[in-house]
Write a protein that holds these residues in place. Structure first.
Motif, PDB file in Angstrom:
ATOM      1  N   LEU A 174      -0.367   1.046   9.976  1.00 32.68           N
ATOM      2  CA  LEU A 174      -0.818  -0.212   9.380  1.00 32.68           C
ATOM      3  C   LEU A 174       0.367  -1.161   9.314  1.00 32.68           C
ATOM      4  N   ASN A 175       0.116  -2.410   9.709  1.00 38.22           N
ATOM      5  CA  ASN A 175       1.150  -3.439   9.587  1.00 38.22           C
ATOM      6  C   ASN A 175       0.479  -4.782   9.362  1.00 38.22           C
ATOM      7  N   ASN A 176       0.352  -5.162   8.095  1.00 37.68           N
ATOM      8  CA  ASN A 176      -0.197  -6.483   7.777  1.00 37.68           C
ATOM      9  C   ASN A 176       0.859  -7.323   7.078  1.00 37.68           C
ATOM     10  N   ASP A 177       2.049  -7.254   7.617  1.00 40.02           N
ATOM     11  CA  ASP A 177       3.224  -7.971   7.133  1.00 40.02           C
ATOM     12  C   ASP A 177       3.774  -7.361   5.845  1.00 40.02           C
ATOM     13  N   THR A 178       3.159  -7.639   4.723  1.00 38.97           N
ATOM     14  CA  THR A 178       3.705  -7.142   3.456  1.00 38.97           C
ATOM     15  C   THR A 178       3.600  -5.632   3.362  1.00 38.97           C
ATOM     16  N   ASN A 179       2.537  -5.065   3.876  1.00 34.68           N
ATOM     17  CA  ASN A 179       2.309  -3.620   3.793  1.00 34.68           C
ATOM     18  C   ASN A 179       2.507  -2.985   5.171  1.00 34.68           C
ATOM     19  N   PHE A 180       3.350  -1.974   5.193  1.00 37.68           N
ATOM     20  CA  PHE A 180       3.688  -1.316   6.455  1.00 37.68           C
ATOM     21  C   PHE A 180       3.587   0.191   6.242  1.00 37.68           C
ATOM     22  N   ASP A 256       5.231  20.162  10.751  1.00 40.20           N
ATOM     23  CA  ASP A 256       5.666  19.217   9.716  1.00 40.20           C
ATOM     24  C   ASP A 256       4.825  17.960   9.882  1.00 40.20           C
ATOM     25  N   PHE A 257       4.514  17.295   8.790  1.00 42.70           N
ATOM     26  CA  PHE A 257       3.859  15.993   8.913  1.00 42.70           C
ATOM     27  C   PHE A 257       4.216  15.150   7.694  1.00 42.70           C
ATOM     28  N   GLY A 258       4.134  13.840   7.873  1.00 40.65           N
ATOM     29  CA  GLY A 258       4.480  12.961   6.765  1.00 40.65           C
ATOM     30  C   GLY A 258       4.080  11.526   7.031  1.00 40.65           C
ATOM     31  N   VAL A 259       4.140  10.737   5.984  1.00 40.76           N
ATOM     32  CA  VAL A 259       3.869   9.303   6.066  1.00 40.76           C
ATOM     33  C   VAL A 259       4.966   8.565   5.303  1.00 40.76           C
ATOM     34  N   VAL A 260       5.183   7.315   5.700  1.00 44.16           N
ATOM     35  CA  VAL A 260       6.149   6.438   5.026  1.00 44.16           C
ATOM     36  C   VAL A 260       5.486   5.087   4.824  1.00 44.16           C
ATOM     37  N   TYR A 261       5.546   4.586   3.594  1.00 47.82           N
ATOM     38  CA  TYR A 261       5.011   3.251   3.267  1.00 47.82           C
ATOM     39  C   TYR A 261       6.171   2.339   2.899  1.00 47.82           C
ATOM     40  N   GLU A 262       6.158   1.124   3.458  1.00 51.77           N
ATOM     41  CA  GLU A 262       7.175   0.136   3.125  1.00 51.77           C
ATOM     42  C   GLU A 262       6.504  -1.104   2.550  1.00 51.77           C
ATOM     43  N   TRP A 263       7.057  -1.567   1.435  1.00 56.10           N
ATOM     44  CA  TRP A 263       6.609  -2.822   0.816  1.00 56.10           C
ATOM     45  C   TRP A 263       7.583  -3.910   1.233  1.00 56.10           C
ATOM     46  N   ARG A 264       7.038  -4.924   1.944  1.00 53.72           N
ATOM     47  CA  ARG A 264       7.889  -5.964   2.533  1.00 53.72           C
ATOM     48  C   ARG A 264       7.500  -7.346   2.007  1.00 53.72           C
ATOM     49  N   PRO A 265       7.839  -7.659   0.764  1.00 47.62           N
ATOM     50  CA  PRO A 265       7.409  -8.945   0.186  1.00 47.62           C
ATOM     51  C   PRO A 265       8.098 -10.154   0.798  1.00 47.62           C
ATOM     52  N   GLU A 266       9.243  -9.975   1.455  1.00 53.05           N
ATOM     53  CA  GLU A 266       9.983 -11.100   2.027  1.00 53.05           C
ATOM     54  C   GLU A 266       9.930 -11.080   3.550  1.00 53.05           C
ATOM     55  N   TYR A 288      12.173  -3.791   4.377  1.00 52.03           N
ATOM     56  CA  TYR A 288      11.454  -3.414   3.164  1.00 52.03           C
ATOM     57  C   TYR A 288      12.285  -3.692   1.917  1.00 52.03           C
ATOM     58  N   LYS A 289      11.571  -3.867   0.813  1.00 53.12           N
ATOM     59  CA  LYS A 289      12.223  -3.907  -0.501  1.00 53.12           C
ATOM     60  C   LYS A 289      12.118  -2.543  -1.163  1.00 53.12           C
ATOM     61  N   LEU A 290      10.967  -1.919  -1.010  1.00 54.43           N
ATOM     62  CA  LEU A 290      10.772  -0.557  -1.498  1.00 54.43           C
ATOM     63  C   LEU A 290      10.135   0.277  -0.390  1.00 54.43           C
ATOM     64  N   LYS A 291      10.583   1.512  -0.291  1.00 54.64           N
ATOM     65  CA  LYS A 291      10.027   2.427   0.704  1.00 54.64           C
ATOM     66  C   LYS A 291       9.694   3.744   0.012  1.00 54.64           C
ATOM     67  N   PHE A 292       8.504   4.258   0.335  1.00 54.26           N
ATOM     68  CA  PHE A 292       8.061   5.532  -0.243  1.00 54.26           C
ATOM     69  C   PHE A 292       7.692   6.484   0.893  1.00 54.26           C
ATOM     70  N   GLY A 293       8.122   7.738   0.758  1.00 57.24           N
ATOM     71  CA  GLY A 293       7.814   8.720   1.771  1.00 57.24           C
ATOM     72  C   GLY A 293       7.220   9.978   1.166  1.00 57.24           C
ATOM     73  N   LEU A 294       6.306  10.582   1.905  1.00 57.19           N
ATOM     74  CA  LEU A 294       5.695  11.851   1.505  1.00 57.19           C
ATOM     75  C   LEU A 294       5.590  12.716   2.751  1.00 57.19           C
ATOM     76  N   SER A 295       6.046  13.949   2.631  1.00 57.08           N
ATOM     77  CA  SER A 295       5.958  14.841   3.788  1.00 57.08           C
ATOM     78  C   SER A 295       5.814  16.287   3.330  1.00 57.08           C
ATOM     79  N   ILE A 296       5.253  17.086   4.212  1.00 57.76           N
ATOM     80  CA  ILE A 296       5.183  18.538   4.033  1.00 57.76           C
ATOM     81  C   ILE A 296       5.808  19.159   5.269  1.00 57.76           C
ATOM     82  N   THR A 297       6.778  20.038   5.056  1.00 65.06           N
ATOM     83  CA  THR A 297       7.507  20.631   6.171  1.00 65.06           C
ATOM     84  C   THR A 297       7.351  22.145   6.177  1.00 65.06           C
TER      85      THR A 297
END
Length: 700
Positions: A174-180, A256-266, A288-297
Motif C-alpha cells: 500500500l502506498n497512498n502517500d501518508t500511509n506506506f 520468515d514473514f513480516g510487514v512494515v508500516y511507515e507513517w509519512r506525514p511530510e 517516514y516519521k514513524l515506522k512500525f514492524g512486525l515479523s515472525i521468524t
C-alpha cells in the motif's frame, strides 16, 4: 560421549550465549541484506540499489547462573570457581546463539519489489529449568563431603547447529502517500549440521555421604534417584565433535514473514515533479516519521533421519563407588538404570520468535528504535530452541556512509545490557553489551559481532547546473533555471529585460512598468497614455493630454476666459459686456462728492479713503469702461487759482484710484474751477455743493 554431551549442555548454560544476533545493527536503515534476519519486508524500498554481503558473525553470551568481571575473564589464570559469582536457583536458564551470516545479496526487481538470497550457519544452545545445585554438584563429579537433596523436577537442554540458504521476496502493498505498507516472506532450505538434546521428568536426587556400608566396616556415599531421563542425538555427533560430518537426510524448510508500516506525514516535501506532471520521490532518503514492524521468524523444523533417542527410568539407589566405576555418563545410564525405550529423535524445532519494532525519525540524522523479541516456543518443549525475550531501546545517528548506535536492553535472565556499534561503509562492528561489561564487575552477558559487505547505495539525485532543480526533473539540466519553469531559464524574446513569463507583449519590447508592452497613444496627441489624463481624447501637452474646455460655450476656452461659467465676448475676455447705468453713475458721483480735501490743498483727507475704496469696487465691476474725473470749486478766490486747485484735486483722486489697481488707461482728469456751479455761490450751502469731484463715464 554421552557424558560429554550432557555435561557440555550444562556447561554451556554457565557461559552460554543469548539468542539474538547483531544487536543494534539491524535497527539501521542501512543494514541492507542483513535486515532479512529480523524482517524480510525490510529489503524493499531500501536505501540500496544492491547490497552484497561477504561475511559476518555474531556471538553473544549471557545467563542467570554465573557472573564475572571482564578483567578476570581475560586473565590467563582465570578460575571458574574463584573468579566468578554463582547464583544457583531452583530453576536456572542458559541460552545461546552463534550466527554466521555468509555470502548474500539483495537487489531491486523494480520500484515495488525486491529479492534477496543469503547463506547462514547457526548454532543454538538452550538449557531450561536446571536446578543450580544440580550443576554445582555434578560440575566436577560428586562432592562426597556433604549430603544433598535436589528436587530437580523437569529439565530441558538442547543444542542444534544447521545451515540455511534463504530466498526473500518483498513488495510494496500500500502506498497512498501518508500511509506506506510493505510485506515480505523468506523461504529457507535447512541443512542440519548436528543436534543433541536431553531432558528429565520429575527428577529427584538424594545423596547421602555415608549411606552405604562397605565390607570391612567402612561406609561410602549412596545416591537415590527418581524420575525419567532421556537424551537424543543425530548420529553424526555420536562420537567426538571434531569428527563431525554432514549427515544426509537432515533437512527441513523454514519460513520468515513480516510487514512494515511507515507513517509519512511530510511526504509532499519530498516530492518533485517534471514538466509533464510526473511525480518522483528520492530513493536515497527515509521518508517516514514513524515506522512500525512486525515479523515472525524461524517457523520450521529439521528432521534427522539417522538419529537416536534413549529414555531411562532412573529410579534406583546406587552406591557412590558403583557410580564412579563408570566414566561415561552413557555407561552409567546403561549399567545402573533401566532403558524404557529407544528409537529415532523428534524433529529439531527452530527458535520461532515474534519481533515488534517501532522507529522514530527525529530529523533524518537521529533516530530512536524500540524493539522486542518474544519466543514463540515453549521452554518445556523437547528438542526445541528458544530465543530469549528481550526489550531494547536504541538511539542512533544514521547517514549513508556512517551510523552509530547504542542499544540499551533488558534481557530475560541476564538483565540490563548497554552496548554500542557502528557502520562505516562496508564494515560493521558492534556489541549489545560492551559498555555494561566494561562498567560492571558482575556481568552475566557479553557479545560481539562484526562483518564486511559491499554496499551499493541508492544515488543521490544530481543537480548539475546547481539551480535547485534535480536533473531527474530538470528540462534544462545543463542550464540553470527556476523550479517553476522546470529548471529552464525564462526567455526574453523581445529583449526588453522583461521575461516572457511576466511580459504581456513577449514579442514587442516595452518597459518594465507596463509589463513589457510599449506605451500606447490612443488619441494620437503625442502624449503616451501613461501620461495622458484623457487617453481617448486628444489634448495639448500643457493640459496633460486633455482638450481645453469651454464651459460656458462662448468659444473662449476656459484657460483664457475670465468668466468661464458665463458666456461673454472675446473683447471682454470671455465675460459678458456690462453697461454702466445712470444709477451706477449717480452712485459714483454721490461717493465722489463726499471726498474731502485739506483746505486750499489737493491732499485727500484720510477719512475719505473708505469712500475711495467703494469707488474702486464699482470701477472693477466695469473693467472696459473709461471714466473722467472732474474737479470743481466755488467762486471764492481768483478764477485762476480755482482752476488750478480743481485740476490738482481731480488728479489726486485719479492717482489714488490707480494705486488701488485701476488701469490708468481707463482714467482721465480735468479741473473746471468755478465754471460749472450746480448751486448758487451766494449762500454757504450752495458754495459747499459747488466744491465737488465728479466721476463720469466716458465710454463703454
Amino acid at each position: 560421549m554421552k557424558k560429554t554431551l550432557f555435561l557440555g549442555l550444562c556447561l554451556c548454560a554457565s557461559v552460554s550465549i543469548k539468542a539474538q544476533s547483531f544487536i543494534g545493527f539491524l535497527t539501521d536503515n542501512y543494514s541492507g541484506v542483513n535486515s532479512v534476519i529480523s524482517n524480510p519486508a525490510n529489503i524493499v524500498d531500501s536505501r540500496f540499489k544492491t547490497d552484497i554481503h561477504l561475511a559476518g558473525a555474531s556471538a553473544l553470551g549471557g545467563n542467570d547462573y554465573y557472573s564475572t568481571d571482564l578483567d578476570k575473564l581475560l586473565d590467563s589464570d582465570f578460575d571458574f570457581d574463584r573468579d566468578g559469582t554463582k547464583s544457583p536457583k531452583e530453576k536456572n536458564y542458559g541460552f545461546g546463539n552463534v550466527d554466521v551470516f555468509g555470502p548474500a545479496f539483495m537487489f531491486n526487481l523494480n520500484e515495488k519489489s525486491s529479492i534477496a538470497v543469503f547463506t547462514r550457519a547457526r548454532a543454538f544452545v538452550n538449557v531450561n529449568e536446571i536446578n543450580g545445585d544440580t550443576f554445582d554438584n555434578f560440575e566436577n563429579d560428586l562432592d562426597t563431603s556433604n549430603d544433598f537433596f535436589i528436587n530437580e523436577g523437569d529439565i530441558f537442554a538442547t543444542t542444534h547447529a544447521w545451515a540455511e540458504i534463504g530466498v526473500s521476496y518483498a513488495r510494496v502493498i500500500l502506498n497512498n502517500d501518508t500511509n506506506f505498507l510493505k510485506g515480505g516472506i523468506t523461504l529457507k532450505y535447512l541443512q542440519g549440521l548436528g543436534n543433541s538434546y536431553a531432558y528429565g521428568r520429575n527428577v529427584l536426587i538424594d545423596y547421602d555421604a555415608d549411606g552405604t556400608l562397605l565390607p570391612g566396616g567402612n561406609r561410602t556415599g549412596s545416591i537415590d534417584t527418581q524420575g525419567e531421563v532421556a537424551y537424543g542425538y543425530s548420529n553424526n555427533v555420536k562420537e567426538d565433535f571434531e569428527d563431525l560430518k554432514l549427515q544426509s537426510g537432515a533437512t527441513g524448510i523454514g519460513v520468515d514473514f513480516g510487514v512494515v508500516y511507515e507513517w509519512r506525514p511530510e511526504i509532499d516535501s519530498y516530492k518533485i515533479k517534471d514538466s509533464k506532471g510526473k511525480t518522483y520521490l528520492p530513493k536515497d532518503v527515509n521518508k517516514y516519521k514513524l515506522k512500525f514492524g512486525l515479523s515472525i521468524t524461524d517457523l520450521g523444523a529439521i528432521s534427522y533421519d539417522e538419529s537416536t533417542e534413549e529414555v531411562y527410568d532412573i529410579t534406583n539407589a546406587i552406591g557412590e563407588d558403583d557410580f564412579n566405576n563408570f566414566d561415561d555418563f552413557d555407561d552409567k545410564l546403561e549399567n545402573l538404570y533401566t532403558l524404557v525405550r529407544s528409537g529415532g529423535t523428534s524433529k529439531a524445532v527452530l527458535p520461532s520468535a515474534l519481533h515488534l519494532t517501532a522507529d522514530w525519525n527525529i530529523n533524518n540524522y537521529f533516530y530512536v528504535n524500540l524493539n522486542t523479541d518474544l519466543s514463540l516456543v515453549s521452554k518445556t518443549k523437547e528438542n526445541a530452541n528458544q530465543v530469549a525475550n528481550m526489550l531494547s531501546l536504541t538511539p542512533r545517528f544514521e547517514r549513508k556512509w556512517f551510523s552509530f548506535y547504542s542499544p540499551i536492553s533488558l534481557q530475560q535472565y541476564s538483565g540490563f545490557q548497554w552496548g554500542a556499534g557502528f557502520r562505516a561503509g562496508p564494515l560493521y562492528v558492534g556489541s549489545g553489551s560492551v559498555l555494561s561489561v566494561l562498567l560492571s564487575n558482575d556481568s552475566k552477558a557479553a557479545d560481539v559481532y562484526a562483518g564486511l559487505k559491499i554496499p551499493v547505495y541508492q544515488s543521490r539525485l544530481k543537480d548539475k547546473d546547481g539551480d535547485g532543480v534535480l536533473d531527474k526533473v530538470d528540462d534544462c539540466p545543463e542550464e540553470a533555471g527556476p523550479e517553476e519553469n522546470f529548471g529552464c531559464p525564462w526567455p526574453d524574446t523581445d529583449g526588453d529585460t522583461v521575461l516572457d513569463k511576466d511580459d504581456q507583449c513577449p514579442e514587442e519590447a516595452g518597459p518594465v512598468e507596463n509589463n513589457g508592452c510599449p506605451w500606447p497613444d490612443t488619441d494620437g496627441d503625442t502624449i503616451l497614455d501613461k501620461d495622458d489624463q484623457c487617453p481617448e481624447e486628444a489634448g495639448p501637452v500643457e493640459n496633460k493630454g486633455c482638450p481645453w474646455p469651454d464651459t460656458d460655450g462662448d468659444s473662449i476656452l476656459d484657460k483664457d476666459d475670465n468668466c468661464p461659467n458665463e458666456a461673454g465676448t472675446v473683447a471682454n475676455n470671455g465675460c459678458p459686456e456690462v453697461k454702466v447705468t445712470q444709477e451706477v453713475q449717480k452712485t459714483l458721483n454721490e461717493y465722489a462728492k463726499t471726498i474731502l480735501f485739506d483746505s486750499g490743498k489737493a491732499t485727500i483727507k484720510k477719512s475719505s479713503f473708505e469712500v475711495l475704496d467703494d469707488i474702486v469696487k464699482i470701477l472693477n465691476e466695469y473693467p472696459k469702461a473709461a471714466f473722467k474725473i472732474e474737479g470743481h470749486t466755488d467762486s471764492s478766490g481768483s478764477n485762476a487759482f480755482n482752476l488750478k486747485l480743481s485740476d490738482a484735486r481731480a488728479n489726486a483722486v485719479k492717482t489714488h484710484l490707480i494705486s488701488k489697481g485701476i488701469n490708468a488707461v481707463r482714467l482721465s482728469s480735468i479741473g473746471h474751477g468755478e465754471e460749472k456751479p450746480i448751486a448758487t455761490n451766494k449762500t454757504k450751502t450752495g458754495r459747499e455743493q459747488n466744491r465737488r469731484v465728479e466721476i463720469n463715464l466716458i465710454k463703454e
